[in-house]
Structures are given as C-alpha cells and as structure tokens.
Design an enzyme around this catalytic site. Sequence first.
Site, PDB file in Angstrom:
ATOM      1  N   ARG A 245      35.351  29.196  30.931  1.00  0.00           N
ATOM      2  CA  ARG A 245      36.595  28.546  30.543  1.00  0.00           C
ATOM      3  C   ARG A 245      36.355  27.031  30.480  1.00  0.00           C
ATOM      4  O   ARG A 245      35.575  26.493  31.274  1.00  0.00           O
ATOM      5  CB  ARG A 245      37.709  28.861  31.539  1.00  0.00           C
ATOM      6  CG  ARG A 245      38.093  30.343  31.551  1.00  0.00           C
ATOM      7  CD  ARG A 245      39.191  30.641  32.549  1.00  0.00           C
ATOM      8  NE  ARG A 245      39.546  32.070  32.534  1.00  0.00           N
ATOM      9  CZ  ARG A 245      38.945  32.994  33.263  1.00  0.00           C
ATOM     10  NH1 ARG A 245      37.957  32.651  34.095  1.00  0.00           N
ATOM     11  NH2 ARG A 245      39.304  34.254  33.179  1.00  0.00           N
ATOM     12  N   LYS A 272      39.863  30.980  37.793  1.00  0.00           N
ATOM     13  CA  LYS A 272      41.226  31.434  37.529  1.00  0.00           C
ATOM     14  C   LYS A 272      41.629  32.572  38.444  1.00  0.00           C
ATOM     15  O   LYS A 272      42.750  32.611  38.953  1.00  0.00           O
ATOM     16  CB  LYS A 272      41.342  31.861  36.059  1.00  0.00           C
ATOM     17  CG  LYS A 272      42.728  32.336  35.653  1.00  0.00           C
ATOM     18  CD  LYS A 272      42.770  32.689  34.186  1.00  0.00           C
ATOM     19  CE  LYS A 272      44.164  33.158  33.782  1.00  0.00           C
ATOM     20  NZ  LYS A 272      44.241  33.498  32.337  1.00  0.00           N
ATOM     21  N   HIS A 335      38.234  26.634  23.938  1.00  0.00           N
ATOM     22  CA  HIS A 335      38.322  27.981  24.495  1.00  0.00           C
ATOM     23  C   HIS A 335      37.705  29.020  23.554  1.00  0.00           C
ATOM     24  O   HIS A 335      37.356  30.128  23.981  1.00  0.00           O
ATOM     25  CB  HIS A 335      39.791  28.329  24.766  1.00  0.00           C
ATOM     26  CG  HIS A 335      39.991  29.302  25.883  1.00  0.00           C
ATOM     27  ND1 HIS A 335      39.809  30.650  25.722  1.00  0.00           N
ATOM     28  CD2 HIS A 335      40.349  29.132  27.172  1.00  0.00           C
ATOM     29  CE1 HIS A 335      40.068  31.275  26.864  1.00  0.00           C
ATOM     30  NE2 HIS A 335      40.393  30.385  27.762  1.00  0.00           N
ATOM     31  N   ARG A 338      34.424  31.264  24.019  1.00  0.00           N
ATOM     32  CA  ARG A 338      34.474  32.529  24.744  1.00  0.00           C
ATOM     33  C   ARG A 338      34.681  33.693  23.776  1.00  0.00           C
ATOM     34  O   ARG A 338      34.069  34.753  23.922  1.00  0.00           O
ATOM     35  CB  ARG A 338      35.596  32.482  25.785  1.00  0.00           C
ATOM     36  CG  ARG A 338      35.295  31.536  26.925  1.00  0.00           C
ATOM     37  CD  ARG A 338      36.504  31.270  27.820  1.00  0.00           C
ATOM     38  NE  ARG A 338      37.024  32.437  28.486  1.00  0.00           N
ATOM     39  CZ  ARG A 338      36.497  33.008  29.560  1.00  0.00           C
ATOM     40  NH1 ARG A 338      35.373  32.522  30.078  1.00  0.00           N
ATOM     41  NH2 ARG A 338      37.065  34.051  30.124  1.00  0.00           N
ATOM     42  N   HIS A 362      36.533  37.984  33.657  1.00  0.00           N
ATOM     43  CA  HIS A 362      37.787  38.703  33.513  1.00  0.00           C
ATOM     44  C   HIS A 362      37.931  39.667  34.692  1.00  0.00           C
ATOM     45  O   HIS A 362      36.984  39.898  35.436  1.00  0.00           O
ATOM     46  CB  HIS A 362      37.819  39.465  32.193  1.00  0.00           C
ATOM     47  CG  HIS A 362      38.018  38.569  31.010  1.00  0.00           C
ATOM     48  ND1 HIS A 362      37.713  38.949  29.725  1.00  0.00           N
ATOM     49  CD2 HIS A 362      38.475  37.294  30.919  1.00  0.00           C
ATOM     50  CE1 HIS A 362      37.989  37.964  28.886  1.00  0.00           C
ATOM     51  NE2 HIS A 362      38.452  36.957  29.592  1.00  0.00           N
ATOM     52  N   TYR A 372      34.158  43.468  40.936  1.00  0.00           N
ATOM     53  CA  TYR A 372      32.743  43.140  41.014  1.00  0.00           C
ATOM     54  C   TYR A 372      32.560  41.789  41.690  1.00  0.00           C
ATOM     55  O   TYR A 372      33.354  40.870  41.496  1.00  0.00           O
ATOM     56  CB  TYR A 372      32.138  43.075  39.612  1.00  0.00           C
ATOM     57  CG  TYR A 372      32.017  44.413  38.925  1.00  0.00           C
ATOM     58  CD1 TYR A 372      31.325  45.457  39.524  1.00  0.00           C
ATOM     59  CD2 TYR A 372      32.576  44.629  37.678  1.00  0.00           C
ATOM     60  CE1 TYR A 372      31.199  46.689  38.892  1.00  0.00           C
ATOM     61  CE2 TYR A 372      32.457  45.846  37.032  1.00  0.00           C
ATOM     62  CZ  TYR A 372      31.769  46.874  37.645  1.00  0.00           C
ATOM     63  OH  TYR A 372      31.644  48.079  37.026  1.00  0.00           O
TER      64      TYR A 372
END
Length: 409
Positions: A245, A272, A335, A338, A362, A372
């Site tokens: 990001r 985030k 952005h 990504r 994510h 994870y």
Amino acid sequence: MPKRVDPLSPSAVANAKPQAKPYKLADGGGLFLLVQPNGAKWWRWKYRRPDTRKENALSLGTYPDVSLRKARDRRDEARKLLADGIDPGDQRKATHAANVDTFEAVAREWFARHAPKWASSHADKVIRRLERDVFPWIGSKNIAALEAPDVLAVLRRVESRNAVETAHRVHQNCGQVFRYAVATGRAKGDVTRDLRGALTPWKPQHYASITEPEKVGELLRAIDAFTGSYVLAAILKLSPLVFTRPGELREAAWAEIDLDAGEWNIPAERMKLRLPLLVPLAPQAVAILRDLYPLTGAGRYVFPGARTNKRPLSNMAVNAALRRMGYGKDIMTAHGFRAIARTILDEVLGFRVDIIEHQLAHAVKDANGRAYNRTSFLPQRRKMMDAWAEYLDGLRVAPGKVVAIKRRA
C-alpha cells in the site's frame, strides 16, 4: 460572630513556602490557599451544603494558573449559586457530566479505543474528518439530545462542497460514534440509521490502474525517464516491485529493511490489518535501495520529505509524479501498482491466488481459519517476487514481446 480574617496579598501567595505538612492560608469568605509539602498551591473554598448543612470544600484551581484575583472571582460566583440554594459542588458535577456526554467527548473516546487497531493513515483521516466536518456543528451538544435532522444538516454541509464520498464516510463515522454511545449508556439509539437514502448516492470506486502488459511496459519506461527528485524517482521504481500500500512504502524506515537478507519487515502498527508483513526483496529492489542508502540512510525514513528528513514523503508525491508523466488520476494511481501485480501475477504468470493475496497483505486465512503469519509461504513468495521483478524487466526492455509465462508456485 465569625472571626475576622485579613485578606491575602499577591506577594504573600507567591512567597508561601512548603513545610513538612500541608497548611492553609485564609483569605476570607471561606477562601483559602492550601500549600502542599511538594510546593503545590491549591485554592479551596469552604462552604456548607444547602441541604444538609455539612461542610464541604470546592476546588477553585491551582496557583499560579489561577491568580488571587481569579480565585476570589470564582469564590464569589460560587457564593451566588449558594445564595440561590444551589450546591456549587453538585452544579460542577452536572456540568462535567454534560461535557463528558457531548458528541465530541464520546467521539474522541470512541476514537481513542479504536485508533490503535488502525493504520495511522486511516486513523488520521477519521479524526480529521470529525474535527473538520462534525465537531464545529454538533460537537458541543449532548449526544443523547441529538436527532436525525441535526446530523443530516452536518452531512448536507459536506455535500454542498461536492464531497459526496466524504459525506458518506462522515455518515458512517457518526453512526459508529452513536452506537458506541448506546453501548456505554449515553444514548438510546443510533439516529443515523434514519438517514439511509437521504444522501446523494455514491459507490466506492476502484483505484485507477493499468493492467495490460504492454501499457505496463510503457509506464515502467516513463518511470525510468522521470526527472524529478532522486528520492521520488526511487520510490516510483520500487513501487511496482513491492506493490505494498502507498502509505506502507512511503513510511518505510531503514530499521525495517535488511538489505543483505533481501527482506523488508513491516511492523503490525503500520499495516492496515494490524498484522506484520515480511516483503521479500528481489535483487532489483535491493539494488534500488542500496543506491538510495548513501542519500537517506543516515535518517529514519527511506523516503524522507523534501523539506525535512524527519517526516516521510508526502502522501500526494507519487500521484503528483504520475500526473507529471502524463498519467491522469483516471488512468493510474499510486495504489494502482497493487492492481497491476494482482492481475498479472494471476492471469499471466499463473501464481496461486492465496500466495498473491498474502503478499498483498489481504485478509487471507488457512484451511483451519487462522490468519497466515508474516512468514507464511515465504519460499514461494520469494520465488514469486523474483519472477515478478524479472518479468517487469522484460516488459521494460521488450515492449513488443509480451509472453504469458504459466508458472505455479
């Protein structure tokens, strides 16, 4: 008949020295200065409660913040309340409770509880939005007394400057504050629920991005030809290689990066989802950082601002650079790197979607429903990042020969 007390002088208050035990200096009319052993000086006013006639003491502030004259004024104001049968102590408690239950007080309390779980950039946007668009209008009002039209008037002001998206986000934040007030017993309902459909319709827009390989090659060559500052050129070159990001890359610190190991460890507080992420650095990425280190390595930030190295690069810098290169905001954004990686790694290079999503940070979970951790799939992700860097090099130098390489990690 009450004993006559000689009033204090300003010099007597200023020269009062601490002693082994607290002591009082009377000024008359129940006002006295309490001098503590540590040197602190507290103004107090002694009175009798109108209902029980029990003696009570009201704090009037500390010296020197509250001067002798101001302490006397506060005593006189309290005496007027007492003359009307109002207990000054109870009056203060009621005023304090009212202040605690204002929309702004509740909102700041809600923000303080949730902000530690958010990325700093998101938290800054939320509090600035409230301070700019909400607090000036309804911040001082008791949250339990607010009704839907009060909030709608706030939202209409935001809409009036053509900030439809911001109006919807303000609506969302106000709803969160009201629901927190309900949970803490300071409001009976969320009045923002009655405003659904009252605002101009708006749908979240995806960040503009290029996803055609040939167009990506053109973008990479434009970045190589960029003539702006060295720091800005470096972050432009690194953006497609790491595809984090924009804020995570802008605020990167040298302490997070191990050039010898080819790793960038982003701490949870900067992410985030508040989960740490390890970003494998391809040799091309390491080369960019090694080249930049002599310029910015003595400071904290990898990409410091133009005016001071104590702050990171501006959040508008990369987008402004893209505009200078001819890429409008409807074509490419910071952005968008990504989206480039997400699309091509899956559709062209054929890497597993869960590995790509994990590298994008994510919300990906394993077969047991667990998130994870930062090192999950590290060997596979390292191979993917190396292959991605090689693929970008191919796009840069051979724009006419874009080959779809099916590769499974």
